[in-house]
Structure formats: structure tokens, C-alpha cells
Design an enzyme around this catalytic site. Structure first.
Site, mmCIF file in Angstrom:
data_model
loop_
_atom_site.group_PDB
_atom_site.id
_atom_site.type_symbol
_atom_site.label_atom_id
_atom_site.label_comp_id
_atom_site.label_asym_id
_atom_site.label_seq_id
_atom_site.Cartn_x
_atom_site.Cartn_y
_atom_site.Cartn_z
ATOM 1 C CB CYS A 117 -0.539 0.432 1.452
ATOM 2 S SG CYS A 117 -1.736 1.449 1.170
ATOM 3 C CB CYS A 145 0.705 1.357 4.080
ATOM 4 S SG CYS A 145 -1.554 1.104 4.222
#
Length: 127
Positions: A32, A35
Site C-alpha cells: 500500500c 501505508c
């Protein structure tokens, strides 16, 4: 330091060890982009806010935890105190019992996205 959590037993142990400290749990994934962007910022906050405990759950490695905690989007941050998720009700109850003010109009116990300023504001609010 950010503790890596792999299953419910580890999370329960971590939350219990935190006692009355605020716990910030980040649900994320290695692939991600957002992230990856916020990860170093969360680590820096874990060093700055020594009275707050930080944990990370990889949703790919811990699908059960992601499901139990209803994680639909990553990154998602959930806040806990005394081994319980901080909820709108618990915050209202505290406001009425402790000082009779501070009514909150929206849930404040979790949010999604890689907004470090928003995360830090929540941490300061809940400490």
C-alpha cells in the site's frame, strides 16, 4: 517503537500491557503506497509520544484481525484505552462524568488514510 501484531493473542497481550495508556493500532499492508508513506511518520510519533503505545497489523498477514476490527480501507488507525476501543460513547461518558463538557458530534476512535497531522491531532486529543 511500533510493535508488530500478528494475531488476536498478541493484540490482547499488547493491549493489556498498555494498561491505561492510549494505544494506536495501524492496519496496513506492505504493498500500500499511502501505508508506506505514513509508516516512517508513525515510527517518529512512537518515539515522540512515549506515553502512547503503537502497533501495526499487516492485513495480509492477519486477515482475521482485519475482519474482526472491520477494516475496509488501509491504512486505518484505531485507538484503544484500557484494552477497549475508544468510542464516541466512551468519550461522551468521560466528558459528562469528568467535566460536563466536550460533546463530540462524530466518532473519533478511528480514521482511514495517511494523514499524519490528523493522526497526531487524535493522539493529542485522546492522551
Amino acid at each position: 517503537m511500533v510493535q508488530i501484531i500478528k494475531d488476536m493473542d498478541e493484540l490482547k497481550t499488547f493491549l493489556k500491557a498498555a494498561g491505561s495508556k492510549l494505544v494506536v493500532v495501524e492496519f496496513s499492508a506492505k504493498w500500500c503506497g499511502p501505508c508506506q508513506k505514513i509508516c516512517p511518520l508513525v515510527h517518529a510519533m512512537s518515539l515522540q509520544y512515549r506515553n502512547v503505545m503503537f502497533a501495526n497489523v499487516d492485513v495480509d498477514d492477519s486477515r482475521d484481525l482485519a475482519q474482526i476490527y472491520h477494516v475496509k480501507v488501509i491504512p486505518t488507525f484505531q485507538m484503544f484505552k484500557k484494552a477497549q476501543k475508544v468510542t464516541l460513547f466512551s468519550r461522551l461518558k468521560r466528558a459528562f462524568c469528568c467535566n460536563g463538557s466536550g460533546i463530540v458530534s462524530k466518532p473519533i476512535f478511528e480514521f482511514c488514510g495517511a494523514d499524519a497531522q490528523k493522526l497526531e491531532a487524535k493522539i493529542r486529543e485522546l492522551m
